[in-house]
Each structure stands twice: as structure tokens, then as C-alpha cells.
Design a protein around this motif. Structure first.
Motif, mmCIF file in Angstrom:
data_model
loop_
_atom_site.group_PDB
_atom_site.id
_atom_site.type_symbol
_atom_site.label_atom_id
_atom_site.label_comp_id
_atom_site.label_asym_id
_atom_site.label_seq_id
_atom_site.Cartn_x
_atom_site.Cartn_y
_atom_site.Cartn_z
ATOM 1 N N LYS A 94 0.783 -1.174 -0.182
ATOM 2 C CA LYS A 94 0.082 0.047 -0.120
ATOM 3 C C LYS A 94 0.974 1.135 -0.038
ATOM 4 O O LYS A 94 1.996 1.098 0.635
ATOM 5 C CB LYS A 94 -0.798 -0.051 1.425
ATOM 6 N N LYS A 120 -4.780 6.839 -0.047
ATOM 7 C CA LYS A 120 -4.074 5.775 0.136
ATOM 8 C C LYS A 120 -4.467 4.552 -1.020
ATOM 9 O O LYS A 120 -5.848 4.495 -1.541
ATOM 10 C CB LYS A 120 -4.835 4.958 1.496
ATOM 11 N N GLY A 161 4.755 -4.356 3.133
ATOM 12 C CA GLY A 161 4.098 -3.414 4.093
ATOM 13 C C GLY A 161 3.818 -1.872 3.193
ATOM 14 O O GLY A 161 3.872 -1.721 2.134
ATOM 15 N N ALA A 162 3.239 -1.181 4.086
ATOM 16 C CA ALA A 162 2.825 0.228 3.619
ATOM 17 C C ALA A 162 3.930 1.043 3.523
ATOM 18 O O ALA A 162 4.843 1.354 4.502
ATOM 19 C CB ALA A 162 1.698 0.860 4.585
ATOM 20 N N HIS A 183 -0.084 7.820 11.151
ATOM 21 C CA HIS A 183 0.107 6.757 10.224
ATOM 22 C C HIS A 183 0.774 5.486 10.827
ATOM 23 O O HIS A 183 1.963 5.187 10.480
ATOM 24 C CB HIS A 183 0.429 6.850 8.821
ATOM 25 N N GLU A 185 0.765 2.401 10.664
ATOM 26 C CA GLU A 185 0.950 1.224 9.800
ATOM 27 C C GLU A 185 2.226 1.238 8.941
ATOM 28 O O GLU A 185 2.605 0.424 8.354
ATOM 29 C CB GLU A 185 -0.062 0.884 9.083
#
Length: 246
Positions: A94, A120, A161-162, A183, A185
Motif C-alpha cells: 500500500k 491511500k 508493508g505500507a 499512520h 501502519e
């Protein structure tokens, strides 16, 4: 499939120029686009420069003028997680523009958002798979001693991951904490990926981003980034890019 391969800096991808067969160089604006084939697969390679506007402009040119079928970005990033070490590799699932804040517009239900309200952008599974396969092959080759020009102590861990994007080089603990608080994440932060992802979403073109951790996005970030940049980055990123065309 024609791939648009992007790097923000010369050090990240430029050496791959020597692998491009049937090379044609085109100039549009301030950028040179290197078009040809690698391993029989079509590629257009270009340096975007730093920042979201530069990245978006580059991606738009690749899609509209060169009609690429996918976008791939490879480069450096600052870690936002304690378990990421300098040299580790992050494959995006992402991409998030962490410096966009539209919270003050919440509740204005009568206004239609202009295309996106949340910046996003998920990475398509196929694009993520191709990137991950290239990175895994790179680490396999590395462990097998196939890259004597890369420091033998370099043993990266692969993460999925992001990845966060903002128009800032994060070089303070305060700045890092601000992003993480908003954020949590995010694995790492850089300046181009999510802008390219937004353009890719506009045109429904798959994109993927691979980032090598060059610093911890803290008060030592500038020195760490500079050391990593002038050590092995070209060898690492170019090898990964090359494996995208195997």
C-alpha cells in the motif's frame, strides 16, 4: 508488457542503462527517457527527481507518451519501524501520502470529493508478486555469493508493508514521531511512491514500489543516508531492477 522504471536519483537506477538493448533516448522537458529492451522485455527508464510533483509528472509522461503497461519505482527510504534495519528491503502493499490532511473537510457531505478523499493506494497483487519475486531472487543470489562487488556483510531482511510519501526528507525524531502517530501502519517514508500510485490509479495502470532502507528518519538520517548512498546503493538497486526483467 512495457515497464516504466523510475528512480529519483541517478545512483538508484542509472547503471541499468548498460543493460538496455536497442536503446533509444528521448528528451521531454528536463528528463531523458531510455527506451529499449532488457531480456527481451520492453522498458522505459527515467530519473524523476525528488518529490511528489516530479514523480507524478514522470509517471504521467510514461503512461501517455510511452504507453507503459506498468510502473516500477526503486529507491531509498527512511525507516519508521524499530525492527527495520539500514539495508533492509520493503516491498509496498500500500502507498499512502502521509502529508495530505483533509480532516477539516469531514462532514461536508454535500460536496463530492475530487476523485480521492483518502490518499491511500493499494498495490495490485500481481504487481506486488513480481516485485517480491525479484527481491527474493536478489537475496538468494546475494547469499550465494553472486555479487562480489556488494559488501559480504550485507544480509537484508525483506518486508512487505505500507510505504508513506511526503514532500519532506525526515531527519528528526520529532518529525518521525509525527508521521508514526498519524499512520502507525507505515514501514518507511520517502518522497515519490504514493504520488506515482495516484497517477497509476487515475489511469488504471498497475504500479509497485521497492524501497531500500538507507536511514532511520531520525537526527542521524542525513549522515546515514549519505553513507549508504555512496556505498552500495547502485549495485543493490540496479540488481533488483534487472531481476524485474528476468
Amino acid at each position: 508488457m512495457k515497464t516504466g522504471l523510475i528512480g529519483a536519483m541517478r545512483e538508484e537506477i542509472q547503471l541499468l542503462e548498460h543493460d538496455i538493448e536497442n536503446l533509444k533516448v528521448h528528451e521531454y522537458g528536463v528528463r531523458k527517457f531510455y527506451e529499449g529492451t532488457i531480456g527481451g522485455k520492453e522498458v522505459v527508464m527515467v530519473l524523476s527527481g525528488w518529490g511528489k510533483v516530479a514523480a507524478a509528472s514522470t509517471a504521467t509522461t510514461l503512461i501517455n507518451l510511452f504507453q507503459v503497461d506498468q510502473l516500477v519505482f526503486i529507491g531509498l527510504a527512511g525507516s519508521l519501524m524499530e525492527n527495520l534495519r539500514i539495508g533492509d528491503i520493503v516491498v509496498a502493499d500500500k502507498l499512502i501520502q502521509h502529508d495530505v490532511d483533509l480532516t477539516r473537510l469531514d462532514g461536508l457531505g454535500t460536496i463530492n470529493p475530487p476523485f480521492y478523499k483518502k490518499f491511500k493506494f493499494p498495490v495490485r497483487k500481481g504487481a506486488q508478486k513480481r516485485a517480491l519475486e525479484a527481491v527474493k531472487q536478489f537475496t538468494y543470489n546475494l547469499h550465494g555469493g553472486q555479487y562480489p562487488e556488494i559488501n559480504a556483510k550485507y544480509q537484508p531482511t525483506i518486508h512487505i508493508g505500507a510505504i508513506g510519501t511526503g514532500d519532506q526528507f525526515v531527519a528528526s525524531r520529532k518529525g518521525k514521531d509525527k508521521i508514526v502517530d498519524k499512520h502507525p501502519e507505515l514501514f518507511c517514508t520517502e518522497m515519490e511512491g504514493a504520488a506515482i500510485a495516484q497517477v497509476a490509479a487515475d489511469y488504471r495502470v498497475p504500479c509497485t514500489v521497492i524501497r531500500i532502507i538507507s536511514d532511520n528518519a531520525d537526527d542521524d538520517a542525513h549522515a546515514s543516508f549519505e553513507r549508504f548512498l555512496f556505498e552500495d546503493i547502485s549495485k543493490i538497486s540496479v540488481e533488483i531492477a534487472r531481476l524485474m526483467f528476468v
